[in-house]
Design an enzyme around this catalytic site. Structure first.
Site, mmCIF file in Angstrom:
data_model
loop_
_atom_site.group_PDB
_atom_site.id
_atom_site.type_symbol
_atom_site.label_atom_id
_atom_site.label_comp_id
_atom_site.label_asym_id
_atom_site.label_seq_id
_atom_site.Cartn_x
_atom_site.Cartn_y
_atom_site.Cartn_z
ATOM 1 C CB SER A 196 10.687 60.080 112.847
ATOM 2 O OG SER A 196 11.616 59.850 113.887
ATOM 3 C CE LYS A 212 11.398 63.086 116.404
ATOM 4 N NZ LYS A 212 10.767 62.318 115.306
#
Length: 282
Positions: free
Chosen positions: A72, A161
């Site tokens: 990701s 993230k």
């Protein structure tokens, strides 16, 4: 021979002391495992060993390692990368419970952080991730939250993230691009083919690479207002990331720290660790 005695105080610090001997010293160590040591009265070599232990213990107290489990955060962070995460980037934390005792800063746009999202903690509910935005949730967001929450645990799961939005920001995601408070994030094309693009994205003084798919597009368009003490995060692999677009905001109290450095790459148990990817994180 004289024994070294370790005594502790209420702060958790450990003091190393020896009976009065000419030329000896008293050394205070940071809180650690509480292991009791016995040794001869300090000599030059012993003191160096203690100081080296202090240096190592200080590093492991302020930093932790995190392994990248998914793609990701491509193209910069790969599956198997081990990151050095500074646990005190945004404040002095209690190692038990991760509660911030003394705040010293806050995440900035573009920084890469490690945190525990609410949907991964069984004691949470959906309003903890959307404190001011429940009425704006799409059916897909509600479905995604429940599907992820079904696999929760008591301690939760760590995610990594990039920070896109700060408290109070208006975040718009449309046509594969973010806008913050009405201003689109600037992007420059680095390379691409018929399936994907590699672009450089700019946020204030930060710039970094992101990956966008031309063949797989997800319906994630929406508008969000980031609540107080929360952050909006996204993966750099924009079309292959479960992030704030899917499961909500990140509470400041759930942030473990800032990811600073790739120190090792170890993709599988049968593979040899590699250090060729050692670098600071953009």
């Amino acid at each position: 021979m004289a024994n070294i005695v370790l005594t502790g105080d209420t702060s958790g610090a450990i003091t190393v002391a020896a009976p009065a001997v000419a030329g000896t010293n008293t050394i205070t160590l940071p809180a650690s495992t509480g292991t009791i040591l016995t040794n001869t009265a300090p000599k030059a070599g012993n003191i160096l060993q203690v100081l080296q232990s202090v240096k190592t213990d200080t590093f492991t107290t302020t930093n932790t390692a995190f392994q990248i489990p998914s793609g990701s955060m491509l193209p910069q962070l790969e599956v198997g990368d081990f990151l050095v995460v500074n646990k005190f980037s945004y404040g002095l934390k209690n190692p038990i419970g991760n509660k911030t005792i003394f705040p010293i800063g806050s995440p900035k746009r573009g920084e890469v952080i490690v945190f525990t999202p609410k949907h991964s903690i069984c004691s949470s509910n959906i309003s903890d991730a959307y404190p001011d935005n429940l009425d704006k949730l799409t059916n897909l967001q509600l479905f995604t939250w429940q599907r992820l929450f079904d696999n929760c645990s008591s301690l939760g799961v760590k995610y990594v993230k990039r920070v896109i939005g700060l408290p109070g920001d208006e975040i718009i995601y449309k046509n594969g691009s973010f806008s913050i408070n009405g201003a689109p994030l600037r992007k420059e094309l680095i390379e691409g083919n018929s399936n994907e693009l590699i672009l450089r994205e700019f946020q204030n003084t930060k710039n970094y690479l992101i990956k966008q798919s031309l063949s797989e597009k997800r319906d994630l368009e929406n508008i969000w207002i980031v609540p107080e003490d929360y952050y909006f995060v996204a993966g750099d692999n924009r079309d292959n990331s479960l992030d704030s677009r899917s499961w909500g905001f990140v509470s400041k109290k759930d942030i473990t720290g800032k990811a600073n450095f790739i120190w090792m790459h170890w993709e599988c148990l049968g593979c040899f660790p590699q250090f060729s990817r050692n670098k600071f994180i953009e």
